[in-house]
Design a protein around this motif. Structure first.
Motif, PDB file in Angstrom:
ATOM      1  N   TYR A 230       4.488  -0.081  -6.842  1.00 54.23           N
ATOM      2  CA  TYR A 230       5.830  -0.071  -7.428  1.00 54.23           C
ATOM      3  C   TYR A 230       6.498  -1.389  -7.079  1.00 54.23           C
ATOM      4  O   TYR A 230       6.971  -1.577  -5.961  1.00 54.23           O
ATOM      5  CB  TYR A 230       6.634   1.127  -6.911  1.00 54.23           C
ATOM      6  CG  TYR A 230       5.906   2.440  -7.074  1.00 54.23           C
ATOM      7  CD1 TYR A 230       5.362   2.784  -8.316  1.00 54.23           C
ATOM      8  CD2 TYR A 230       5.725   3.312  -6.017  1.00 54.23           C
ATOM      9  CE1 TYR A 230       4.668   3.966  -8.486  1.00 54.23           C
ATOM     10  CE2 TYR A 230       5.031   4.498  -6.174  1.00 54.23           C
ATOM     11  CZ  TYR A 230       4.500   4.822  -7.412  1.00 54.23           C
ATOM     12  OH  TYR A 230       3.802   5.993  -7.575  1.00 54.23           O
ATOM     13  N   TYR A 261       6.056   6.995 -13.282  1.00 53.25           N
ATOM     14  CA  TYR A 261       7.468   7.352 -13.289  1.00 53.25           C
ATOM     15  C   TYR A 261       8.200   6.411 -14.247  1.00 53.25           C
ATOM     16  O   TYR A 261       7.895   5.224 -14.308  1.00 53.25           O
ATOM     17  CB  TYR A 261       8.078   7.232 -11.884  1.00 53.25           C
ATOM     18  CG  TYR A 261       7.350   8.040 -10.845  1.00 53.25           C
ATOM     19  CD1 TYR A 261       7.409   9.431 -10.839  1.00 53.25           C
ATOM     20  CD2 TYR A 261       6.579   7.405  -9.867  1.00 53.25           C
ATOM     21  CE1 TYR A 261       6.729  10.174  -9.893  1.00 53.25           C
ATOM     22  CE2 TYR A 261       5.889   8.137  -8.917  1.00 53.25           C
ATOM     23  CZ  TYR A 261       5.972   9.524  -8.932  1.00 53.25           C
ATOM     24  OH  TYR A 261       5.294  10.261  -8.007  1.00 53.25           O
ATOM     25  N   MET A 264       9.482   2.947 -13.316  1.00 55.01           N
ATOM     26  CA  MET A 264       8.516   1.869 -13.101  1.00 55.01           C
ATOM     27  C   MET A 264       8.579   0.807 -14.187  1.00 55.01           C
ATOM     28  O   MET A 264       8.158  -0.330 -13.976  1.00 55.01           O
ATOM     29  CB  MET A 264       7.091   2.437 -13.034  1.00 55.01           C
ATOM     30  CG  MET A 264       6.764   3.150 -11.748  1.00 55.01           C
ATOM     31  SD  MET A 264       5.142   3.942 -11.843  1.00 55.01           S
ATOM     32  CE  MET A 264       4.111   2.547 -12.284  1.00 55.01           C
ATOM     33  N   THR A 267       9.763  -2.838 -13.696  1.00 55.07           N
ATOM     34  CA  THR A 267       8.894  -3.930 -13.248  1.00 55.07           C
ATOM     35  C   THR A 267       8.713  -4.978 -14.337  1.00 55.07           C
ATOM     36  O   THR A 267       8.644  -6.180 -14.064  1.00 55.07           O
ATOM     37  CB  THR A 267       7.517  -3.369 -12.840  1.00 55.07           C
ATOM     38  OG1 THR A 267       7.689  -2.493 -11.727  1.00 55.07           O
ATOM     39  CG2 THR A 267       6.559  -4.478 -12.459  1.00 55.07           C
ATOM     40  N   HIS A 290      -2.142   2.948  -6.072  1.00 55.43           N
ATOM     41  CA  HIS A 290      -1.040   3.157  -5.128  1.00 55.43           C
ATOM     42  C   HIS A 290      -1.088   2.172  -3.968  1.00 55.43           C
ATOM     43  O   HIS A 290      -0.457   2.400  -2.932  1.00 55.43           O
ATOM     44  CB  HIS A 290      -1.064   4.596  -4.601  1.00 55.43           C
ATOM     45  CG  HIS A 290      -0.529   5.583  -5.585  1.00 55.43           C
ATOM     46  ND1 HIS A 290      -0.407   6.921  -5.300  1.00 55.43           N
ATOM     47  CD2 HIS A 290      -0.083   5.441  -6.848  1.00 55.43           C
ATOM     48  CE1 HIS A 290       0.086   7.558  -6.358  1.00 55.43           C
ATOM     49  NE2 HIS A 290       0.286   6.680  -7.305  1.00 55.43           N
ATOM     50  N   ASN A 307       6.149  -0.195  -0.620  1.00 54.75           N
ATOM     51  CA  ASN A 307       6.144  -0.861  -1.909  1.00 54.75           C
ATOM     52  C   ASN A 307       7.126  -2.035  -1.860  1.00 54.75           C
ATOM     53  O   ASN A 307       7.924  -2.169  -0.929  1.00 54.75           O
ATOM     54  CB  ASN A 307       6.547   0.112  -3.019  1.00 54.75           C
ATOM     55  CG  ASN A 307       5.500   1.171  -3.257  1.00 54.75           C
ATOM     56  OD1 ASN A 307       4.386   0.895  -3.660  1.00 54.75           O
ATOM     57  ND2 ASN A 307       5.864   2.426  -2.983  1.00 54.75           N
ATOM     58  N   ASP A 309       9.894  -2.671  -3.647  1.00 53.44           N
ATOM     59  CA  ASP A 309      10.975  -2.221  -4.519  1.00 53.44           C
ATOM     60  C   ASP A 309      12.165  -1.844  -3.636  1.00 53.44           C
ATOM     61  O   ASP A 309      12.036  -1.750  -2.414  1.00 53.44           O
ATOM     62  CB  ASP A 309      10.531  -1.061  -5.420  1.00 53.44           C
ATOM     63  CG  ASP A 309      10.253   0.227  -4.661  1.00 53.44           C
ATOM     64  OD1 ASP A 309      10.531   0.306  -3.443  1.00 53.44           O
ATOM     65  OD2 ASP A 309       9.752   1.182  -5.278  1.00 53.44           O
TER      66      ASP A 309
END
Length: 382
Positions: A230, A261, A264, A267, A290, A307, A309
């Protein structure tokens, strides 16, 4: 910042295929105390196998402390919880109160780390939840890609300290006893790797993981290879990557291509600026990726749960290991090269700039929504 400690033995574990047998073996070998902290503990074949091992350990009078996130493990079945507790396993849920109708900051601060410690001598740190590799949406022919590390040596000292502290605070907050047996934390030298345990929390370590990344990126001389599930970096992180590319560093981003999701899609808002800066982008489509890992300049490596994010870098409790070692870096990099070659598709500037108009527009709308949410809960802008 976290301290680098020498003389550690660190082994890379690829996917659940290598991780879960190693985890079960350490549970079965434990004699005194087990701590297992995870975001998701699924009641599938893998989860049932690990749960059975934990119950066997408790049956041997080993102190077993299992800490689950209240949101990630919100569907943890009552029957399994009852069985674990009846067998003597201590189970706690981190922030068990879940409210889908509020954006309050404390509701979004989750336990996303995946850390386990056995008798104070062996630890696992990584991004792998207790869930079957093939428990993925739609196509179940290829396993999800993720990594963890097995650790022995002096690095166990800070790992144990963080694990004990979080368990104790969670227990005290719920007016339950903090069952901890092992307090002797001295660890002998067992290997030759220099490593640091880097956490993200809401106290003294708010930006440690992000700062570790930024320092390595700013000092990169030749190559940056980031594989992250992510990926929604803040402004400072984006600029650091583009500066690296501008000074001639090869920058590669291996990102998740399958949309798990909706958020996402944010991105994609950064694809144009990255591609114009000369950064290579690859999307992994063979299965779900992942991974939360990176290799920089063939000797700097991080493996963990974080991640790139806002939710990992600004809200969740995360844990990564940073290793300075050429051999270990080569091992991970070679594996990432295989993952890239076998299941990833390059995003090319000509294709991206001429097409995908709707996707680019939607990505900026979704990114704006994420920024709005962060503003509402009072997080700093990125």
């Amino acid at each position: 910042m976290s301290q680098f400690l020498p003389n550690n033995q660190i082994t890379l574990l690829r996917n659940g295929e290598e991780y879960f047998p190693a985890l079960e073996a350490e549970i079965d070998h434990a004699e005194h105390e087990i701590h297992l902290q995870t975001y998701i503990f699924e009641n599938d074949a893998t989860g049932q196998k690990i749960a059975a091992a934990l119950m066997r350990a408790a049956g041997r009078k080993v102190t077993v402390n299992l800490l689950l996130d209240g949101f990630g493990s919100k569907d943890f079945p009552a029957s399994l919880l009852d069985a674990l507790q009846a067998a003597g396993v201590n189970v706690l849920f981190f922030r068990p109160k879940i409210s889908p109708w509020t954006l309050k900051r404390n509701r979004l601060r989750r336990l996303h780390r995946k850390v386990s410690v056995f008798d104070g001598h062996v630890a696992f740190v990584g991004g792998i939840n207790i869930i079957d590799d093939f428990d993925v949406p739609k196509d179940k022919t290829s396993p999800r890609i993720d990594y963890a590390v097995r650790i022995e040596g002096p690095l166990l000292v800070p790992i144990m300290q963080h694990v004990h502290t979080l368990w104790a605070r969670t227990a005290w907050s719920q007016l339950k006893p903090a069952t901890i047996n092992i307090h002797q934390l001295d660890q002998p030298a067992t290997g030759d790797k220099l490593a640091a345990f880097v956490v993200r929390d809401n106290l003294r370590h708010r930006r440690d993981i992000e700062n570790a990344y930024l320092a390595a990126i700013e000092n990169a001389k030749s190559d940056i290879f980031i594989a992250n599930a992510y990926f929604m970096p803040g402004r400072q992180f984006r600029k650091a990557l583009m500066r690296a590319a501008k000074r001639g560093v090869r920058v590669r981003l291996l990102l998740q291509g399958r949309m798990e999701y909706f958020l996402m899609i944010a991105t994609h808002a950064f694809y144009s600026m990255f591609l114009r800066a000369g950064i290579e982008i690859y999307e992994y489509h063979k299965s779900f990726m992942h991974s939360k890992v990176a290799v920089i300049d063939d000797d700097w490596v991080t493996v963990g749960s974080s991640n790139i994010d806002p939710f990992s870098l600004l809200l969740a409790r995360e844990a990564n290991v940073v290793v300075i070692d050429k051999g270990f870096a080569q091992t991970l990099k070679q594996d990432l090269e295989i993952v890239l070659a076998e299941g990833a598709t390059p995003i090319l500037w000509d294709d991206w700039s001429r097409g995908f108009v709707l996707k680019r527009l939607v990505s900026w709308v979704v990114y704006g929504f994420v920024r709005f949410v962060l503003g509402v809960i009072g997080q700093p802008k990125q």
